[in-house]
Enzyme design. Structure first.
Site, PDB file in Angstrom:
ATOM      1  N   LEU A  38       0.923  -1.134  -0.235  1.00  7.07           N
ATOM      2  CA  LEU A  38      -0.079   0.148  -0.322  1.00  7.07           C
ATOM      3  C   LEU A  38       1.041   1.825   0.293  1.00  7.07           C
ATOM      4  O   LEU A  38       2.031   1.418   1.013  1.00  7.07           O
ATOM      5  CB  LEU A  38      -0.814  -0.362   1.041  1.00  7.07           C
ATOM      6  CG  LEU A  38      -1.722  -1.089   1.088  1.00  7.07           C
ATOM      7  CD1 LEU A  38      -2.639  -0.819   2.990  1.00  7.07           C
ATOM      8  CD2 LEU A  38      -2.678  -1.359  -0.044  1.00  7.07           C
ATOM      9  N   GLU A  40       0.541   5.662  -0.202  1.00  6.86           N
ATOM     10  CA  GLU A  40      -0.562   7.141  -0.684  1.00  6.86           C
ATOM     11  C   GLU A  40      -1.968   6.817  -1.160  1.00  6.86           C
ATOM     12  O   GLU A  40      -3.025   7.448  -1.395  1.00  6.86           O
ATOM     13  CB  GLU A  40       0.316   8.897  -0.469  1.00  6.86           C
ATOM     14  CG  GLU A  40       0.249   9.210   0.528  1.00  6.86           C
ATOM     15  CD  GLU A  40      -0.296   8.822   1.890  1.00  6.86           C
ATOM     16  OE1 GLU A  40      -1.951   9.309   1.856  1.00  6.86           O
ATOM     17  OE2 GLU A  40      -0.750   8.711   2.817  1.00  6.86           O
ATOM     18  N   GLY A  41      -1.507   6.132  -2.800  1.00  9.08           N
ATOM     19  CA  GLY A  41      -3.051   6.357  -4.090  1.00  9.08           C
ATOM     20  C   GLY A  41      -3.777   5.890  -3.135  1.00  9.08           C
ATOM     21  O   GLY A  41      -4.323   5.817  -2.945  1.00  9.08           O
ATOM     22  N   HIS A  42      -3.539   3.978  -2.556  1.00 12.36           N
ATOM     23  CA  HIS A  42      -4.663   3.383  -1.952  1.00 12.36           C
ATOM     24  C   HIS A  42      -5.316   4.206  -0.375  1.00 12.36           C
ATOM     25  O   HIS A  42      -6.064   4.011  -1.076  1.00 12.36           O
ATOM     26  CB  HIS A  42      -3.547   1.943  -0.897  1.00 12.36           C
ATOM     27  CG  HIS A  42      -2.819   0.730  -1.877  1.00 12.36           C
ATOM     28  ND1 HIS A  42      -1.978   0.968  -2.076  1.00 12.36           N
ATOM     29  CD2 HIS A  42      -3.445   0.493  -3.385  1.00 12.36           C
ATOM     30  CE1 HIS A  42      -1.302   0.112  -3.492  1.00 12.36           C
ATOM     31  NE2 HIS A  42      -2.427  -0.219  -4.081  1.00 12.36           N
ATOM     32  N   SER A 191       2.683   0.762  -6.566  1.00 13.31           N
ATOM     33  CA  SER A 191       3.440  -0.596  -5.537  1.00 13.31           C
ATOM     34  C   SER A 191       5.054  -0.682  -5.856  1.00 13.31           C
ATOM     35  O   SER A 191       6.127  -1.579  -6.036  1.00 13.31           O
ATOM     36  CB  SER A 191       2.417  -1.563  -5.324  1.00 13.31           C
ATOM     37  OG  SER A 191       1.682  -0.875  -5.460  1.00 13.31           O
TER      38      SER A 191
HETATM   39  O1  PAF Z   1      -5.702  -2.737  -8.948  1.00  8.17           O
HETATM   40  C1  PAF Z   1      -5.856  -3.347  -8.293  1.00  8.17           C
HETATM   41  O2  PAF Z   1      -4.702  -3.040  -6.781  1.00  8.17           O
HETATM   42  C2  PAF Z   1      -5.864  -4.571  -8.857  1.00  8.17           C
HETATM   43  O3  PAF Z   1      -6.027  -4.622 -10.160  1.00  8.17           O
HETATM   44  C3  PAF Z   1      -7.432  -5.650  -7.588  1.00  8.17           C
HETATM   45  C4  PAF Z   1      -8.254  -4.153  -8.643  1.00  8.17           C
HETATM   46  C5  PAF Z   1      -7.202  -5.232  -6.957  1.00  8.17           C
HETATM   47  C6  PAF Z   1      -8.002  -6.434  -8.705  1.00  8.17           C
HETATM   48  O4  PAF Z   1      -6.579  -7.633  -8.077  1.00  8.17           O
END
Ligand code: PAF
Length: 287
Positions: A38, A40-42, A191
Site C-alpha cells: 500500500l 498513498e494512492g491506496h 507499488s
Molecule cells: O488495482 C489493483 O490493485 C488490482 O488490479 C485489483 C483491482 C485489486 C484486482 O486485483
C-alpha cells in the site's frame, strides 16, 4: 482517542458475517480492493471510502489470475505488516486477507470474459490481464457486496473495464474513481515504483512530464492525437525510456484510438523504465 478496532478476516464465512452485521446496522458499505504494498494512492481510496461510508472493508490479495506467465507475480511486493500499520488509524472496519486456496480452490474454472474496453492498450500487451482483474473483482463484490467500490484512476483502463462489467452484469454496486496520487515531482504512485533504482526513479518522472506536456499542448489548442503522441514519445526518449508499449490518445469512454480530440479523451502511457513497466495517464477534457 480510543484505538480503532479493525477486524481481520480471511474466509468467505467471515466476510459474509461482516456484511450481514453492517447491513443489520443499516450502514453504507465501502469496499477498497487492493493487492497490498500500500502507498498513498491506496490510502486515498480508503479515506474516500471513509468519507462516504459508515463501514469500510479493504481487501489485500495478490491475484495470480491477472499476471501473465512472464510477469512479476512471484516478486510482486508483499508487505503485509507495513500494510496493516498503514491502515491502522484510517478507521477501516474489515481487512480481508484471503489465501489463494480460499479464492481459487481446486477445481476453480470460471472466468469473466471482460468487456470490449479491455481489448486495446493493456489488452494488447497483457492479453489475460483483464480477464483476471474482472474475475477477482466480481468475486470480491460477491463476497463483500458493498454499496460503493473505490478504484484509482491511475489504472484508468481497469476502472473502465470494471465499470462496464458491473453495468453489463447488473452488479448492484456503485463504482467510484479516485484521482491519481503523485509524488512531489509528478511520478504517479505505484507499488512497482519500489523496483526502480535511484537513476531509474529520476528518469521515471518523464512519464508524468510527457503527459503534462500533452495536456498543455491540448489546452493550447492542439487536437491531433498523433502530434500529442509524438511529443510524449520524444520526452520519454530524452529520458532514455525507449521500450514504450504505448504513448497515445484515446476516447476516454471506449478507449478506442482517435485521430482528432473532439470528445472526452485520455492520454495513456505504458513504458519500461529499466525492467519495470509503469503506466500513467491524464484526462484531456474536450468541450
Ligand atoms: O488495482 C489493483 O490493485 C488490482 O488490479 C485489483 C483491482 C485489486 C484486482 O486485483
Amino acid at each position: 482517542m480510543p484505538e480503532e478496532i479493525t477486524k481481520i478476516a480471511s474466509t468467505e464465512r467471515e466476510a459474509r458475517s461482516f456484511i450481514r452485521a453492517a447491513r443489520e446496522g443499516r450502514k453504507r458499505i465501502g469496499l477498497v480492493p487492493t493487492m497490498g504494498a500500500l502507498h498513498e494512492g491506496h490510502l486515498s481510496l480508503v479515506r474516500a471510502a471513509r468519507r462516504t461510508c459508515e463501514s469500510v472493508a479493504v481487501t489485500i490479495f495478490v491475484n495470480p489470475a491477472q499476471f501473465g506467465q512472464t510477469e512479476d507475480l512471484s516478486k510482486y511486493p508483499r508487505t503485509i505488516d507495513e500494510d496493516l500499520e498503514a491502515l491502522r488509524d484510517l478507521g477501516v472496519d474489515l481487512i480481508f486477507l484471503p489465501s489463494q486456496d480460499e479464492l481459487y480452490p481446486n477445481g476453480f474454472s470460471t472466468y469473466v470474459l471482460p468487456p470490449a474496453v479491455a481489448d486495446p492498450f493493456e489488452g494488447q500487451f497483457r492479453p489475460e490481464h483483464f480477464r483476471g482483474v474482472a474475475t477477482i473483482v466480481l468475486k470480491l463484490l460477491n463476497l463483500l457486496p458493498a454499496d460503493v467500490a473505490f478504484f484509482g484512476q491511475k489504472d484508468f483502463q481497469q476502472f473502465q473495464v470494471i465499470r462496464q462489467m458491473v453495468k453489463d452484469l447488473n452488479v448492484p454496486v456503485e463504482i467510484q474513481a479516485c484521482p491519481i496520487v503523485r509524488e512531489p515531482d509528478g511520478l504517479a504512485m505505484s507499488s512497482r515504483n519500489r523496483y526502480l533504482t535511484p537513476d531509474e526513479r529520476e528518469r521515471a518522472v518523464a512519464l508524468s512530464d510527457a503527459l503534462a506536456e500533452a495536456k498543455r499542448c491540448f489546452d493550447d489548442g492542439a487536437t491531433s492525437s498523433s502530434t500529442l503522441a509524438e511529443y510524449m514519445s520524444e520526452i520519454l526518449r530524452k529520458a532514455k525510456i525507449t521500450k514504450i508499449d504505448y504513448a497515445e490518445v484515446a476516447d476516454a469512454n471506449t478507449l478506442q484510438r482517435i485521430d482528432q480530440i473532439d470528445r472526452p479523451a485520455v492520454a495513456l502511457i505504458a513504458a519500461y523504465v529499466g525492467r519495470t513497466r509503469l503506466i500513467d495517464n491524464t484526462l484531456l477534457a474536450a468541450e
